[in-house]
Design an enzyme around this catalytic site. Structure first.
Site, PDB file in Angstrom:
ATOM      1  N   ARG A 189       0.918  -1.188   0.006  1.00  0.00           N
ATOM      2  CA  ARG A 189       0.047  -0.025   0.024  1.00  0.00           C
ATOM      3  C   ARG A 189       0.818   1.194   0.031  1.00  0.00           C
ATOM      4  NH1 ARG A 189      -2.063   2.117   4.265  1.00  0.00           N
ATOM      5  NH2 ARG A 189      -2.394   0.100   5.422  1.00  0.00           N
TER       6      ARG A 189
ATOM      7  N   TYR B   8     -16.033  14.667 -17.369  1.00  0.00           N
ATOM      8  CA  TYR B   8     -16.379  13.340 -17.512  1.00  0.00           C
ATOM      9  C   TYR B   8     -17.863  13.383 -16.349  1.00  0.00           C
ATOM     10  CZ  TYR B   8     -16.550   8.376 -15.998  1.00  0.00           C
ATOM     11  OH  TYR B   8     -17.029   7.087 -15.390  1.00  0.00           O
TER      12      TYR B   8
ATOM     13  N   ASP C  60      -7.028  16.670 -16.501  1.00  0.00           N
ATOM     14  CA  ASP C  60      -7.359  15.088 -16.918  1.00  0.00           C
ATOM     15  C   ASP C  60      -7.209  15.142 -18.534  1.00  0.00           C
ATOM     16  OD1 ASP C  60      -8.737  12.894 -17.746  1.00  0.00           O
ATOM     17  OD2 ASP C  60     -10.122  12.989 -16.290  1.00  0.00           O
TER      18      ASP C  60
ATOM     19  N   LYS D  94      -7.890   3.407 -19.977  1.00  0.00           N
ATOM     20  CA  LYS D  94      -8.073   3.795 -21.532  1.00  0.00           C
ATOM     21  C   LYS D  94      -6.982   3.604 -22.357  1.00  0.00           C
ATOM     22  CE  LYS D  94     -12.252   4.801 -19.986  1.00  0.00           C
ATOM     23  NZ  LYS D  94     -12.327   5.736 -18.840  1.00  0.00           N
TER      24      LYS D  94
END
Ligand code: PLP
Length: 379
Positions: free
Chosen positions: A43, A96, A166, A191
């Site tokens: 982590r 988005y 973004d 993507k």
């Protein structure tokens, strides 16, 4: 005879699945815990994820990159780190749907001072911001491919403001936001970066104390990237440029053809001269990208018929992979918006989004022609 061994290294990063790392003694463990880049627990950091991060940082021209378990995790960490819960966050209206919902329902609910403006009002709004503000842009936007004026917005914002971009639709092949005034760049690596429809991932890249905060938030909130998924993104990067250039070429050609089709009212693609941001896109981007959207002239029901009649395009809510996809933004990616918010983002019911894969142009065009023809005949 004892021939000295020559060291060799694996050609690709090993997938280190270990959740924890072991130590000979507690001093070694304590030392690793005190140094961010030592491997202690996955982590904190992991060698496979770190190999991906080094490559992503180089692609963005960033000091550091932090990989996350999804694009939304990257957007969340970037917004939480940049906002510092101090100054306001200026965000363009056209983002988005998931980002919009996160900002409006979660972050605003937690007390974030969120200011929303249409993309064309960003420069004026940035000029009016107080110190300590954050600006959040999407370049180009999903799904209408608008291109905000990143350099002008960054120049208009106060000197200490943090500009977050973004750039999922652009990828570092077409735009490196940090070279145009941004401080953080985020991607849904699901993507183009990964590119094969088989992994969910995200990345935040940048430098300085804000990236330290992104890392701390990833450690504390926990949206880490699985090492196996990190390897798949790493492998996707091997062909990123080839894929993006090919997808952009296909998209530009079909945008031109769709713009001349009688059943199509309007095509949204920054490479077309009629697009509102055509000139800006030509200055800022190295290409117009592999996604377009278009409005079906005969209305919402006809748009649904076109989407349903397509045979080569898969009906699916993603983009940037090897296969071409069609989606209906009003009912899928932007379903979390009110009708009014959708209208402000330019997302009508007759809008369809096409995300191109790696198939040849002609079969895709034949498919679009037959679907547009059948839908028109049915109407
Ligand atoms: N940003 C943009 C521009 C997107 O299109 C998406 C998803 O479609 C996201 C962020 C969220 O990414 P993910 O689905 O990997 O969480």
């Amino acid at each position: 005879m004892n021939t000295p061994r020559r060291p060799s290294v694996p050609a690709v990063p090993p997938v280190v699945l270990a959740s924890t790392f072991t130590f000979d003694d507690t001093e070694g463990e304590a030392l690793a815990a005190s140094q961010r880049d030592d491997y202690l627990y996955s982590r904190w950091s992991n060698p496979t994820v770190a190999a991906l991060e080094a490559r992503l940082a180089a692609l963005e021209g960033a000091e550091r990159a932090i990989a996350t378990g999804s694009g939304m995790a990257a957007v969340s960490l970037a917004l939480l780190a940049a906002s510092r819960w101090g100054g306001p966050v200026l965000m363009q209206d056209e983002v988005y749907g998931g980002t919009h919902e996160l900002a409006e329902t979660v972050l605003r609910g937690l007390g974030l001072d969120l200011v929303r403006v249409p993309l064309d009002g960003l420069v004026d709004a940035a000029r009016a911001l107080p110190e300590g503000a954050t600006v959040y842009l999407e370049v180009p936007t999903n799904p209408t491919l608008r291109v905000p004026d990143l350099p002008a917005v960054a120049a208009a914002a106060p000197a200490d403001a943090l500009v977050v971009v973004d750039a999922t639709f652009a990828t570092p092949v077409l735009l490196r936001p940090l070279a145009h005034g941004a401080h953080l760049v985020v991607h849904s690596a699901t993507k183009y970066l990964a590119g094969h429809h088989d992994v969910l991932a995200g990345v935040v890249a940048g430098g300085g104390p804000v990236m330290e905060e992104v890392w701390r938030l990833r450690k504390l909130l926990g949206p880490v990237l699985d090492p196996d998924a990190a390897y798949r993104v790493w492998r996707g990067l091997e062909t990123l440029e080839l894929r993006v250039l090919r997808q952009s070429e296909t998209c530009a050609e079909l945008a031109r053809r769709l713009a001349g089709h009688p059943a199509v009212a309007r095509v949204h693609h920054p490479g077309l001269p009629g697009h509102p941001d055509h000139a800006r896109a030509a200055r800022l981007l190295a290409g117009a990208g592999g996604v377009l959207s278009f409005e079906v002239a005969a209305g919402d029901e006809a748009a649904a018929r076109v989407a349903n009649a397509l045979e080569r395009f898969h009906r699916a809510p993603s983009l940037g992979g090897t296969r071409s996809l069609v989606s209906w933004p009003a009912g899928v990616s932007h379903i979390g918006l009110t009708a009014d918010e959708r209208a402000r983002s330019g997302v009508s019911g007759r809008l369809l989004r096409l995300a191109f894969g790696l198939e040849p142009v002609e079969p895709l065009w034949a498919d679009l022609e037959q679907a547009l023809g059948r839908a028109a005949a049915a109407g």
